[in-house]
Write a protein that holds these residues in place. Sequence first.
Motif, PDB file in Angstrom:
ATOM      1  N   THR A   1     129.914 110.525  16.184  1.00  0.00           N
ATOM      2  CA  THR A   1     129.851 109.073  16.239  1.00  0.00           C
ATOM      3  C   THR A   1     131.163 108.455  15.786  1.00  0.00           C
ATOM      4  OG1 THR A   1     127.488 109.235  15.781  1.00  0.00           O
ATOM      5  CG2 THR A   1     128.471 107.061  15.582  1.00  0.00           C
ATOM      6  N   ALA A   2     131.813 109.070  14.810  1.00  0.00           N
ATOM      7  CA  ALA A   2     133.118 108.577  14.361  1.00  0.00           C
ATOM      8  C   ALA A   2     134.125 108.634  15.509  1.00  0.00           C
ATOM      9  CB  ALA A   2     133.613 109.388  13.174  1.00  0.00           C
ATOM     10  N   GLU A   3     134.108 109.725  16.271  1.00  0.00           N
ATOM     11  CA  GLU A   3     134.997 109.834  17.428  1.00  0.00           C
ATOM     12  C   GLU A   3     134.699 108.739  18.443  1.00  0.00           C
ATOM     13  OE1 GLU A   3     135.190 113.729  19.205  1.00  0.00           O
ATOM     14  OE2 GLU A   3     135.372 114.691  17.247  1.00  0.00           O
ATOM     15  N   LEU A   4     133.412 108.483  18.705  1.00  0.00           N
ATOM     16  CA  LEU A   4     133.041 107.426  19.654  1.00  0.00           C
ATOM     17  C   LEU A   4     133.511 106.062  19.171  1.00  0.00           C
ATOM     18  CD1 LEU A   4     129.424 108.549  20.619  1.00  0.00           C
ATOM     19  CD2 LEU A   4     131.478 108.614  22.058  1.00  0.00           C
ATOM     20  N   LYS A   5     133.380 105.799  17.881  1.00  0.00           N
ATOM     21  CA  LYS A   5     133.853 104.524  17.337  1.00  0.00           C
ATOM     22  C   LYS A   5     135.360 104.392  17.505  1.00  0.00           C
ATOM     23  CE  LYS A   5     130.270 103.334  14.050  1.00  0.00           C
ATOM     24  NZ  LYS A   5     129.969 102.961  12.664  1.00  0.00           N
ATOM     25  N   LEU A   6     136.080 105.485  17.280  1.00  0.00           N
ATOM     26  CA  LEU A   6     137.537 105.440  17.440  1.00  0.00           C
ATOM     27  C   LEU A   6     137.913 105.162  18.891  1.00  0.00           C
ATOM     28  CD1 LEU A   6     138.571 108.354  15.085  1.00  0.00           C
ATOM     29  CD2 LEU A   6     139.222 105.953  14.840  1.00  0.00           C
ATOM     30  N   GLU A   7     137.119 105.673  19.833  1.00  0.00           N
ATOM     31  CA  GLU A   7     137.408 105.462  21.247  1.00  0.00           C
ATOM     32  C   GLU A   7     137.088 104.047  21.710  1.00  0.00           C
ATOM     33  OE1 GLU A   7     135.325 108.484  23.402  1.00  0.00           O
ATOM     34  OE2 GLU A   7     136.600 110.080  22.623  1.00  0.00           O
ATOM     35  N   THR A   8     136.142 103.384  21.060  1.00  0.00           N
ATOM     36  CA  THR A   8     135.691 102.081  21.550  1.00  0.00           C
ATOM     37  C   THR A   8     136.171 100.901  20.712  1.00  0.00           C
ATOM     38  OG1 THR A   8     133.652 102.226  20.281  1.00  0.00           O
ATOM     39  CG2 THR A   8     133.603 103.064  22.543  1.00  0.00           C
ATOM     40  N   ALA A   9     136.769 101.162  19.582  1.00  0.00           N
ATOM     41  CA  ALA A   9     137.198 100.067  18.708  1.00  0.00           C
ATOM     42  C   ALA A   9     138.623 100.323  18.230  1.00  0.00           C
ATOM     43  CB  ALA A   9     136.261  99.942  17.512  1.00  0.00           C
ATOM     44  N   LEU A  10     139.215  99.272  17.735  1.00  0.00           N
ATOM     45  CA  LEU A  10     140.582  99.369  17.242  1.00  0.00           C
ATOM     46  C   LEU A  10     140.565  99.544  15.728  1.00  0.00           C
ATOM     47  CD1 LEU A  10     143.609  99.185  17.736  1.00  0.00           C
ATOM     48  CD2 LEU A  10     143.416  96.719  17.498  1.00  0.00           C
ATOM     49  N   PHE A  11     140.993 100.690  15.261  1.00  0.00           N
ATOM     50  CA  PHE A  11     141.076 100.952  13.829  1.00  0.00           C
ATOM     51  C   PHE A  11     142.536 101.164  13.454  1.00  0.00           C
ATOM     52  CE2 PHE A  11     136.710 102.047  14.767  1.00  0.00           C
ATOM     53  CZ  PHE A  11     136.046 101.435  13.721  1.00  0.00           C
ATOM     54  N   ASP A  12     142.904 100.624  12.311  1.00  0.00           N
ATOM     55  CA  ASP A  12     144.262 100.768  11.810  1.00  0.00           C
ATOM     56  C   ASP A  12     144.402 101.958  10.868  1.00  0.00           C
ATOM     57  OD1 ASP A  12     145.181  98.247  12.992  1.00  0.00           O
ATOM     58  OD2 ASP A  12     143.822  97.324  11.539  1.00  0.00           O
ATOM     59  N   CYS A  13     143.273 102.427  10.352  1.00  0.00           N
ATOM     60  CA  CYS A  13     143.318 103.468   9.334  1.00  0.00           C
ATOM     61  C   CYS A  13     141.975 104.190   9.292  1.00  0.00           C
ATOM     62  CB  CYS A  13     143.605 102.810   7.977  1.00  0.00           C
ATOM     63  SG  CYS A  13     143.735 103.944   6.601  1.00  0.00           S
ATOM     64  N   VAL A  14     141.997 105.461   8.920  1.00  0.00           N
ATOM     65  CA  VAL A  14     140.777 106.234   8.686  1.00  0.00           C
ATOM     66  C   VAL A  14     140.825 106.734   7.252  1.00  0.00           C
ATOM     67  CG1 VAL A  14     139.466 108.303   9.283  1.00  0.00           C
ATOM     68  CG2 VAL A  14     140.550 106.961  11.086  1.00  0.00           C
ATOM     69  N   VAL A  15     139.726 106.516   6.527  1.00  0.00           N
ATOM     70  CA  VAL A  15     139.601 107.014   5.159  1.00  0.00           C
ATOM     71  C   VAL A  15     138.537 108.100   5.167  1.00  0.00           C
ATOM     72  CG1 VAL A  15     138.906 106.450   2.796  1.00  0.00           C
ATOM     73  CG2 VAL A  15     140.249 104.811   4.127  1.00  0.00           C
ATOM     74  N   ALA A  16     138.875 109.292   4.675  1.00  0.00           N
ATOM     75  CA  ALA A  16     137.906 110.379   4.552  1.00  0.00           C
ATOM     76  C   ALA A  16     137.529 110.496   3.079  1.00  0.00           C
ATOM     77  CB  ALA A  16     138.495 111.682   5.054  1.00  0.00           C
ATOM     78  N   CYS A  17     136.238 110.417   2.806  1.00  0.00           N
ATOM     79  CA  CYS A  17     135.776 110.508   1.417  1.00  0.00           C
ATOM     80  C   CYS A  17     135.890 111.940   0.906  1.00  0.00           C
ATOM     81  CB  CYS A  17     134.355 109.975   1.313  1.00  0.00           C
ATOM     82  SG  CYS A  17     134.309 108.181   1.542  1.00  0.00           S
ATOM     83  N   THR A  18     135.528 112.153  -0.334  1.00  0.00           N
ATOM     84  CA  THR A  18     135.819 113.393  -1.050  1.00  0.00           C
ATOM     85  C   THR A  18     135.356 114.667  -0.374  1.00  0.00           C
ATOM     86  OG1 THR A  18     133.808 113.101  -2.345  1.00  0.00           O
ATOM     87  CG2 THR A  18     135.861 112.288  -3.298  1.00  0.00           C
TER      88      THR A  18
END
Length: 71
Positions: free
Chosen positions: A35-52
């Motif tokens: 789902t994260a990949e799909l969100k990246l493909e359909t929306a404009l994100f400036d940054c990705v934060v990966a939690c611990t």
Amino acid sequence: MNILTFDPDGSLGALVRASLIAAGHRVSVESNATTAELKLETALFDCVVACTSGMPESLATYLETEWPVLP
């Protein structure tokens, strides 16, 4: 900034989201790599934060391949 927060175990996503929203950013929290990949493909994100807990190798490879300039 538009920020995607990846938190597969749900441990810090809400806290990170609240902190970033308070700083004026727009935040989407995702726990599923596909789902994260799909969100990246359909929306404009400036940054990705990966939690611990980090992120699966498949998502890391996707980011490196498809979004090499994304911090």
